[in-house]
Design an enzyme around this catalytic site. Structure first.
Site, PDB file in Angstrom:
ATOM      1  CG  HIS A  59       0.443   2.948  -1.263  1.00  0.00           C
ATOM      2  ND1 HIS A  59       0.635   3.763  -2.360  1.00  0.00           N
ATOM      3  CD2 HIS A  59       1.159   1.820  -1.492  1.00  0.00           C
ATOM      4  CE1 HIS A  59       1.425   3.156  -3.223  1.00  0.00           C
ATOM      5  NE2 HIS A  59       1.762   1.976  -2.716  1.00  0.00           N
TER       6      HIS A  59
ATOM      7  CG  HIS B 244       7.907   3.286  -4.513  1.00  0.00           C
ATOM      8  ND1 HIS B 244       7.100   2.295  -3.975  1.00  0.00           N
ATOM      9  CD2 HIS B 244       7.846   3.121  -5.839  1.00  0.00           C
ATOM     10  CE1 HIS B 244       6.578   1.585  -4.956  1.00  0.00           C
ATOM     11  NE2 HIS B 244       7.002   2.047  -6.096  1.00  0.00           N
TER      12      HIS B 244
END
Length: 326
Positions: free
Chosen positions: A33, A75
């Site tokens: 992630h 992100h």
């Protein structure tokens, strides 16, 4: 500290040739992630190098367009919670006092210093025990740069680690006159990611956009529909008409804890009946919430709930756990 030193350290750790990893669509997968973001600032090349060394099956890339249409690995659409943009370009904030990736050309973005995620209002680091905020010399980079890096390491190490890109906020980009999805698909195609057989999984929270990718843009990639809101869980049958998997928040899989044991919603079993893989987010060893340990979290979700893979900030811990069970 020079960021290249971190690169070289990671490269030294896997200098010996490793056996080729085959595609793992039919086995449990580990998705790094934002890279190995539990150890290094998220979405930096250094975090990706570390995730590669840790043998994650896939490495994630969140994608946002620059002013000159370069997909940037970051992100979300904002810059001010992971970079020093407020110091370098104070005059470039919008009326909401936020700084947007889309307002900067790629060459400008490359001048920014990336740091551990922090609250832009207070300056406080979100995860206080992670890499110290403001330290190091980390930079932003493009999707093409990251693909070439991962593919290059696959060649030099004999591994076959995949990519797991996400189309971020496509509606925002459309309102700004940008076609993020089309640009990303062209780049993926250029680097050989075209079908479900290729080592790429494409994800998006926007159900309309992901369906458009399959039906209008005719993509043959492995598609994962990310799920955020409870009402979306009821749409699995529709998701199965265009997606190959779902990416729910892991708490949507849990029901309650009785006498120390978790019970589960029907989400995983319902998805499996429809042929959908289930890759929940996000496994964090330093944010356990209802779990007493990271071991309990992994046991509960991987074994008891029977998920097919997971997004994690700590890919080494999850890889080691799964390997220990084989």
């Amino acid at each position: 500290m020079k960021s290249i030193l971190v690169f070289l350290l990671g490269l030294l750790l896997f200098s010996c040739k490793q056996p080729l990893n085959k595609l793992k669509m039919n086995t449990t997968i580990v998705i790094a992630h934002r890279g190995a973001s539990g150890y290094l600032p998220e979405h930096t090349m250094e975090a990706k190098a570390m995730a590669f060394e840790m043998n994650a099956d896939y490495i994630e890339q969140d994608l946002v367009l620059s002013k000159d249409d370069v997909p940037i690995v970051i992100h979300d659409i904002y810059l001010d919670d992971v970079t020093d943009v407020a110091i370098k370009f104070p005059e470039r904030k919008r009326k909401d006092n936020r700084f947007y990736v889309i307002d900067f050309a790629f060459n400008e973005l490359q001048t920014l210093k990336v740091t551990e995620r922090f609250n832009p209002k207070t300056g406080e680091q979100v995860y206080p025990n992670r890499f110290p905020k403001g330290k190091g010399n980390f930079k932003l980079h493009s999707l093409s740069e990251e693909i070439e890096f991962i593919q290059g390491l696959n060649t030099s190490t004999g591994k076959n680690i995949g990519i797991y890109p996400e189309i971020k906020d496509p509606e925002f980009h459309k309102k700004e006159g940008k076609n993020l999805t089309e640009i990303v698909l062209k780049i993926l195609d250029k680097y050989g990611y075209k079908t479900k057989k290729d080592n790429c999984i494409l994800q998006c929270f926007d159900a309309y956009e992901l369906e458009r990718i399959r039906k209008e843009l005719k993509s043959e990639l492995f598609l994962v529909q990310l799920i955020e809101f409870p009402e979306e869980v009821k749409q699995l049958t529709h998701f199965a008409t265009y997606a190959n998997g779902i990416g729910p928040w892991y708490k949507q899989i849990l029901d309650k804890k009785v006498n120390g044991k978790f019970t589960f919603s029907t989400l995983v079993t319902d998805a499996h009946k429809l042929g959908l893989k289930v890759h929940p987010y996000t496994f964090r060893a330093d944010a356990l919430d209802e779990f007493s340990s990271f071991e309990e979290m992994m046991q509960t979700l991987f074994i008891d709930a029977n998920i097919d893979g997971a997004f994690t900030d700590f890919p080494d811990l999850v890889v080691n756990y799964l390997n220990s069970r084989n």
